[in-house]
Scaffold this motif. Structure first.
Motif, mmCIF file in Angstrom:
data_model
loop_
_atom_site.group_PDB
_atom_site.id
_atom_site.type_symbol
_atom_site.label_atom_id
_atom_site.label_comp_id
_atom_site.label_asym_id
_atom_site.label_seq_id
_atom_site.Cartn_x
_atom_site.Cartn_y
_atom_site.Cartn_z
ATOM 1 N N UNK A 194 -24.878 86.019 9.396
ATOM 2 C CA UNK A 194 -23.876 87.024 9.729
ATOM 3 C C UNK A 194 -24.505 88.336 10.179
ATOM 4 N N UNK A 195 -23.854 88.958 11.154
ATOM 5 C CA UNK A 195 -24.228 90.294 11.555
ATOM 6 C C UNK A 195 -23.459 91.337 10.753
ATOM 7 N N UNK A 196 -23.578 92.575 11.166
ATOM 8 C CA UNK A 196 -22.875 93.658 10.484
ATOM 9 C C UNK A 196 -21.364 93.481 10.627
ATOM 10 N N UNK A 197 -20.645 93.791 9.552
ATOM 11 C CA UNK A 197 -19.193 93.611 9.478
ATOM 12 C C UNK A 197 -18.784 92.147 9.644
ATOM 13 N N UNK A 198 -19.675 91.235 9.279
ATOM 14 C CA UNK A 198 -19.364 89.814 9.375
ATOM 15 C C UNK A 198 -18.366 89.381 8.317
ATOM 16 N N UNK A 199 -17.728 88.241 8.583
ATOM 17 C CA UNK A 199 -16.767 87.657 7.632
ATOM 18 C C UNK A 199 -17.166 86.221 7.371
ATOM 19 N N UNK A 200 -17.080 85.808 6.113
ATOM 20 C CA UNK A 200 -17.438 84.441 5.754
ATOM 21 C C UNK A 200 -16.326 83.810 4.929
ATOM 22 N N UNK A 201 -16.015 82.558 5.265
ATOM 23 C CA UNK A 201 -15.028 81.786 4.503
ATOM 24 C C UNK A 201 -15.749 80.686 3.741
ATOM 25 N N UNK A 202 -15.611 80.708 2.424
ATOM 26 C CA UNK A 202 -16.185 79.664 1.575
ATOM 27 C C UNK A 202 -15.158 78.549 1.440
ATOM 28 N N UNK A 203 -14.906 77.865 2.553
ATOM 29 C CA UNK A 203 -13.817 76.890 2.606
ATOM 30 C C UNK A 203 -14.113 75.667 1.755
ATOM 31 N N UNK A 204 -15.328 75.162 1.838
ATOM 32 C CA UNK A 204 -15.677 73.942 1.114
ATOM 33 C C UNK A 204 -16.035 74.233 -0.334
ATOM 34 N N UNK A 205 -15.306 73.640 -1.267
ATOM 35 C CA UNK A 205 -15.609 73.829 -2.685
ATOM 36 C C UNK A 205 -16.904 73.129 -3.073
ATOM 37 N N UNK A 206 -17.565 73.651 -4.087
ATOM 38 C CA UNK A 206 -18.826 73.070 -4.543
ATOM 39 C C UNK A 206 -18.606 72.275 -5.830
ATOM 40 N N UNK A 207 -19.065 71.026 -5.872
ATOM 41 C CA UNK A 207 -18.999 70.276 -7.134
ATOM 42 C C UNK A 207 -20.063 70.787 -8.097
ATOM 43 N N UNK A 208 -19.722 70.919 -9.360
ATOM 44 C CA UNK A 208 -20.715 71.337 -10.351
ATOM 45 C C UNK A 208 -21.071 72.801 -10.228
#
Length: 349
Positions: free
Chosen positions: A257-271
């Motif tokens: 990501x660059x400055x002012x980036x946005x991230x979606x943690x769409x995929x859940x993590x097992x464990x």
């Protein structure tokens, strides 16, 4: 009737004969026409799930035809072909009152607390009608495409936070159907460039035929950081979408990501799910981090309209169809990544 029933004792589901559901007050019974296997179903197949009620029928990405209907249900008729937003809110808690029924304190979900659609028939609960989760589908030669309304609705929910627009550069981790539809929706929102990252060379080769305007990158063959830095003139991407269950992908997405980036943690993590987000990157680059859980009835209807209008090319993903009696083979093929998506199909209209 045949149904794919989950056992909490054995932490697995089996195809078995069960009683055909009966019409309940305020509800309906549908003949299931099609139901697709989603990532949550696959995780249950692999690892079991503590979130499922014992004896529940799995399956929530569904299309069905109403064959019985309580006389008090308005605006629907026997013979209607419908889909259902599976996450059903109570209508009374704070989240529901604010319109976020997917975040309901008493959330009940088709295929989790209510019996689902990996079956010949399914009961539609009164609550689904009361909360507006049931919606009629347009006439179609192939209703199975609308099984994708639910996963697409979840993608719409996720991208509602990301505000993708013209000029944005987007990177997506994971080339499953979720990653593919994320890419289509991002391009449709005006993104200038979309990178799709996956380790599976065969999958990438297959997807080049159906996804125009996407840059595919394989970390086994390419240094994704050097390549994306070069193609973004060192600025990094505006949006990162983690459409797979990988902590490493979350970490890599943050670093791209660059400055002012946005991230979606769409995929859940097992464990274990801690330690993949660098708070200093969030701080110094003013990065916004978003989650996304399920979807609202309105987002499901919006997704249906996108499929109807060809905004999302659903038929690219629903060609692998299996009868209910071969559902275990369908899970095996998805698990082995032989196919992008498996749809369980019963009798057509």
């Amino acid at each position: 009737m045949l149904a794919y029933v989950y056992s909490s004792t054995h932490q697995k589901a089996d195809l078995m004969e069960v009683s055909t559901p009966e019409l309940s007050e305020g509800g309906a019974v549908i003949k299931v026409l099609a139901c697709s296997i989603c990532g949550t179903d696959l995780r249950t197949y692999r690892y079991g799930s503590k979130k499922l009620d014992d004896g529940v029928v799995l399956g929530h990405e569904l299309v069905g035809q109403i064959i019985q209907l309580d006389e008090n249900v308005k605006d629907f008729h026997v013979g209607d072909v419908v889909s259902i937003a599976p996450a059903i809110g109570c209508g009374e808690c704070r989240s529901c009152q604010k319109g976020f029924t997917n975040m309901c304190d008493q959330l009940k979900t088709i295929g989790f607390q209510f019996d689902g659609a990996f079956a010949e028939y399914m009961a539609v609960p009164k609550q689904a009608f009361q909360m507006g989760n049931v919606y009629r589908l347009p006439e179609s030669e192939d209703y199975s495409i609308y099984t994708l309304s639910e996963p697409l609705a979840c993608i719409i929910n996720a991208q509602s936070f990301l505000k993708i627009t013209k000029g944005d550069t987007v990177v997506i981790f994971g080339s499953g159907i979720i990653g593919c539809m994320h890419a289509e929706l991002a391009l449709g929102s005006g993104a200038d460039r979309v990178f799709l990252i996956d380790h599976n060379a065969n999958r990438i080769q297959e997807l080049r035929r159906i996804l125009d305007g996407v840059d595919f990158l394989n970390p086994k063959e390419t240094d994704i950081f050097e390549e994306i830095s070069r193609k973004t003139e060192g600025n990094g991407v505006d949006v990162a979408i983690i459409a797979c269950s990988s902590g490493q992908a979350q970490e890599d997405g943050m670093n791209l990501l660059g400055k002012h980036g946005r991230i979606s943690l769409f995929g859940g993590l097992p464990g274990e799910s801690n330690g993949f987000i660098d708070s200093n990157l969030v701080h110094y680059k003013e990065i916004s981090v978003f989650g996304a859980h399920a979807s609202t009835p309105e987002q499901n209807k919006q997704a249906m309209e996108m499929i109807r209008d060809g905004v999302i090319h659903a038929r690219n993903y629903t060609s692998f169809q299996y009868p209910l009696g071969e559902i275990d083979k369908a899970f095996q093929d998805v698990d082995a990544r032989k196919i992008i998506k498996a749809t369980i199909v019963n009798n057509t209209i």
